[in-house]
Design a protein around this motif. Structure first.
Motif, PDB file in Angstrom:
ATOM      1  N   ALA A  43      31.992  12.398  75.552  1.00 48.18           N
ATOM      2  CA  ALA A  43      33.056  11.431  75.253  1.00 48.18           C
ATOM      3  C   ALA A  43      33.596  11.635  73.842  1.00 48.18           C
ATOM      4  O   ALA A  43      34.784  11.416  73.588  1.00 48.18           O
ATOM      5  N   ASP A  44      32.733  12.066  72.938  1.00 47.32           N
ATOM      6  CA  ASP A  44      33.208  12.328  71.573  1.00 47.32           C
ATOM      7  C   ASP A  44      34.173  13.512  71.543  1.00 47.32           C
ATOM      8  O   ASP A  44      35.001  13.624  70.654  1.00 47.32           O
ATOM      9  N   ASP A  56      36.728  11.627  78.736  1.00 45.54           N
ATOM     10  CA  ASP A  56      36.631  10.198  79.013  1.00 45.54           C
ATOM     11  C   ASP A  56      36.068   9.911  80.400  1.00 45.54           C
ATOM     12  O   ASP A  56      35.906  10.813  81.204  1.00 45.54           O
ATOM     13  N   SER A  57      35.903   8.625  80.661  1.00 44.16           N
ATOM     14  CA  SER A  57      35.237   8.167  81.888  1.00 44.16           C
ATOM     15  C   SER A  57      35.688   8.879  83.163  1.00 44.16           C
ATOM     16  O   SER A  57      34.912   9.585  83.790  1.00 44.16           O
ATOM     17  N   ARG A  69      28.014  14.129  72.299  1.00 47.28           N
ATOM     18  CA  ARG A  69      28.423  13.411  73.522  1.00 47.28           C
ATOM     19  C   ARG A  69      29.781  13.911  74.012  1.00 47.28           C
ATOM     20  O   ARG A  69      30.702  14.084  73.227  1.00 47.28           O
ATOM     21  N   TYR A 101      37.840  11.252  83.629  1.00 41.86           N
ATOM     22  CA  TYR A 101      37.950  12.702  83.452  1.00 41.86           C
ATOM     23  C   TYR A 101      36.582  13.348  83.718  1.00 41.86           C
ATOM     24  O   TYR A 101      36.479  14.373  84.409  1.00 41.86           O
ATOM     25  N   TRP A 121      27.998  10.310  83.163  1.00 42.11           N
ATOM     26  CA  TRP A 121      28.004   9.140  82.280  1.00 42.11           C
ATOM     27  C   TRP A 121      26.583   8.861  81.786  1.00 42.11           C
ATOM     28  O   TRP A 121      26.374   8.402  80.667  1.00 42.11           O
ATOM     29  N   ASP A 122      25.619   9.108  82.689  1.00 43.11           N
ATOM     30  CA  ASP A 122      24.235   8.746  82.365  1.00 43.11           C
ATOM     31  C   ASP A 122      23.540   9.810  81.519  1.00 43.11           C
ATOM     32  O   ASP A 122      22.566   9.509  80.830  1.00 43.11           O
TER      33      ASP A 122
END
Ligand SMILES: Cc1cc2nc3c(=O)[nH]c(=O)nc-3n(C[C@H](O)[C@H](O)[C@H](O)COP(=O)(O)OP(=O)(O)OC[C@H]3O[C@@H](n4cnc5c(N)ncnc54)[C@H](O)[C@@H]3O)c2cc1C
Lengths: 109, 562
Positions: free
Chosen positions: A54-55, A59-60, A52, A62, A84-85
């Motif tokens: 995000a890992d 981030d959101s 992912r 970004y 995001w999806d």
């Protein structure tokens, strides 16, 4: 039409920097990997397409920038929350591939 | 009722703050602050007025229509007691916007009913371990096999969490990292088992001392599926969309603090004689007063224009709202600090005629860090800069003139059309260019305005160039200081566009707009107008006249009680 030299991971910056819509799935995935690598300032080889974003620290808000880059690269308007999806390179590439295919006029493929 | 009419009602109920005989005047406000208590007499008056109705959209029975009107009404409260503004008012505003944006009709009706019956709904996002980084929140909602969710975790330093009837909690609904892992949970505290929730002790604070900052701990608390606001996982999106309203409106409401600060300082400077002359006759004092006045007008222009943009350009406001939070909060705090220098030792005393000033100053500080830190707002804007540089800052379409007609009728707030990204569209910047082209003629003011507008266009050109050259690795939370300067400078350009366009539709005299643009231009290292100083004396006279007429110093120029 120009195509991003994905091997060097060049980042698309200009509106004119658009890839062909006929780009194949592997190219798109490689381009995305290069793009993500640039965001993270890491070599492409370190980007696992199943991890992912995000890992990795994308981030959101970004990640919203990445969406703008994909829009420019594909010359398509996309949902702003796309990244995001579809939170991994693999999921994103697969989804974009469908969108690109749906855009092709019948018989073009 | 039109906004000014209901504003007059509220002003009448609250009376003259400087009147010692007024049970809700400054003396009583200060006494409550000294006791670390909410101001009870003030809360009763706001109950009588049903201030909460200002937060409830008309379709749910409230009075919320134009965001600019909402700001004017709340500014009346913030002008007197910011702790009432937050602790009675906007804490419920912050929680409710999540529900108006993404909640079901049933949730919206419940929130409306709760607020309209003068009860509170706390917004419980913050956990001490994570600060601004609310996407790391640990408070968990775990789905149950038989349906419903179980809540476990703590929320800390939350306004009204103890006395509120309802809570909007930001909860983790997915263990995995990502932007689809959180949801808002709407809880009626009376409907959950009492053993599952526990109040934490209150957090005493430096300012906003009456505001009840508390904490709450949930242990395996069952709630139904209907408690989730929107779809599970939609929480970050809901926050980023709906908080565009609160991040715009609250700092702009807080301009009421500077309005009061200016009035107190003018009372002081005009009334005090030193060295055989009035303090107000000292050129340095006039300079500080005029600067504070200009900052108030700048903040009001940007804040009100963006509040109208939420109605008129709802897809474009994601950067504007953060720009308001960043720029307005800073200018208000800096201006109050400068005014405190004029008051000298009198600002340091906690009693007497100017005793309220130190409270206003302390209460204003959370504008800088509460509900997102200013620098975090820059971080929110930054990822959009490259796309703006490629699209929005190159020949953007101007917004229509309605954007700048403050107080004029607006369409309903389209919560469903607020977007997390502006997609490279920027009507307010478009209007800067359009306004500059409208300034023709050869008066000294017109020449200066053209010169100033040119400086902001040049700034925009530089921003576009720098933005287009950004490396994507520059856009994250570890962004360099110079890079964070780009959205900061952009916020200044937006403020310039707002001032210029508001002035154009108002048809005021040009002194304030020339001086405001001059001040903004110099703040980003541009030369400003030649001899921009010549506007300062007329502005001081205007300020003194408003003071004598007991008018507000913001754009509304309202007559105040007293
Ligand atoms: C009066 C008051 C009322 C409050 N009411 C509520 C409420 O009703 N509900 C609620 O949930 N919370 C409430 N809070 C809590 C408040 O929201 C938090 O204190 C606030 O969000 C910020 O946390 P922090 O100041 O601890 O900053 P931290 O996030 O810990 O920041 C530390 C430092 O890092 C900087 N920083 C943080 N993020 C970034 C970034 N992205 N980029 C660059 N720098 C960054 C900050 O500017 C700061 O200098 C309230 C607090 C107060 C004082």
């Amino acid at each position: 039409m120009t195509r991003e030299p994905t091997k060097t991971g060049n980042h698309p910056r200009k509106e004119t920097d658009m890839a062909s819509n006929a780009e194949g799935p592997a190219d798109l995935r490689a381009w995305l990997t290069g793009c993500v690598a640039q965001y993270l300032r890491r070599p492409e080889t370190e980007i696992d397409p199943t991890v992912r974003l995000a890992d990795y620290g994308l981030d959101s808000v970004y990640a919203l920038a990445l969406c703008g880059d994909i829009e420019t690269h594909l010359d398509m308007r996309l949902s702003e929350t796309l990244v995001w999806d579809y939170p991994t390179v693999d999921e994103l590439a697969a989804h974009l591939e469908e969108l690109v295919a749906a855009q092709q006029p019948a018989g073009a493929r | 009722m039109t906004a000014p009419a209901r504003l007059d009602d509220l002003e009448r109920l609250l009376g003259d703050p400087a009147d010692d005989g007024n049970p809700i005047g400054n003396t009583a406000v200060l006494a409550a602050d000294e006791r670390d208590e909410m101001f009870a007499a003030g809360e009763r008056v706001l109950d009588e007025y049903c201030l909460n109705a200002e937060f409830v959209p008309r379709r749910y029975g409230g009075r919320l229509a134009g965001a600019d009107d909402l700001i004017q009404v709340l500014r009346t409260v913030f002008r007197r007691d910011p702790a009432l503004g937050l602790g009675y008012g906007v804490s419920s505003f912050i929680s409710s916007v999540n529900v108006w944006a993404s909640g079901s009709p049933e949730q919206a009706r419940w929130v409306a009913g709760t607020l309209l019956s003068n009860q509170k709904i706390a917004s419980a996002y913050h956990e001490l371990a994570h600060g601004n980084d609310f996407s790391r929140a640990e408070f968990a909602a775990r789905p149950q096999a038989q349906g419903g969710w179980r809540l476990t975790g703590r929320k800390e330093v939350v306004t009204n969490v103890k006395r509120a009837r309802g809570l909007v909690l930001l909860a983790r609904t997915d263990e995995r990292a990502g932007s689809r892992s959180h949801s808002q949970i709407l809880v009626d505290k009376q409907a959950v088992p009492a053993r599952a929730i526990r109040d934490l002790t209150r957090y005493p604070s430096v300012g906003m001392r009456g505001v009840q900052l508390g904490g709450i701990e949930f242990t395996d608390c069952p709630v139904g599926d209907e408690a989730v606001v929107g779809r599970p996982g939609q929480g970050i999106e809901t926050a980023l969309r709906s908080f565009q309203l609160t991040r715009t409106a609250i700092p702009t409401m807080l301009a009421g603090v500077l309005d009061s600060g200016l009035r107190l300082t003018l009372d002081f400077a005009a009334g005090r004689r030193l060295y055989g002359r009035s303090v107000a006759d000292q050129p340095e004092v006039r300079r500080l007063l005029v600067d504070a006045y200009l900052d108030l007008l700048i903040c009001d222009s940007l804040g009100l224009v963006v509040s109208r943009a939420l109605h008129l350009l709802p897809g474009q406001t994601s950067m504007y709202a953060s720009a308001v939070k960043y720029l307005v909060a800073k200018r208000l705090m800096d201006a109050m600090h400068q005014l405190s220098l004029v008051l000298g030792a009198h600002f340091y005393l906690r009693e007497g005629r100017y005793g309220i000033f130190q409270k206003l100053l302390r209460d204003l500080a959370p504008a800088g860090f509460g509900h997102a830190a200013r620098v975090a707002c820059l971080g929110t804007m930054l990822p959009q800069v490259p796309l703006m540089a490629r699209r929005g800052w190159v020949n953007p379409d101007p917004a229509g003139p309605d954007l700048f007609r403050i107080g004029e009728e607006l369409p309903e707030l389209p919560f469903d059309r607020l977007r997390v990204s502006a997609g490279g569209l920027d009507g307010l910047v478009g209007s800067l260019t359009a306004a500059a082209d409208q300034i023709v003629g050869d008066s000294p003011e017109q020449r200066r305005l053209r010169l100033l507008a040119g400086q902001f266009r040049a700034e925009l050109g530089d921003l576009a160039e720098a933005g287009a050259a950004l490396h994507p690795g520059d856009l994250g939370v570890d962004a360099r200081v110079e890079v964070l300067g780009l959205p900061a400078r952009y916020a200044t350009v937006l403020a310039a566009s707002a001032c210029l366009n508001v002035w154009l539709v108002r048809g005021d005299g040009p002194a304030w707009v020339v001086a405001a643009l001059d001040r903004l231009a110099r703040s980003i290292g541009r030369p400003g107008a030649d001899r921009g100083d010549r506007y300062r004396e007329p502005l001081y006279q205007e300020l003194a006249a408003r003071h004598a007429d007991r008018r507000s110093f913001d754009l509304s120029r309202r007559v105040l009680p007293g």
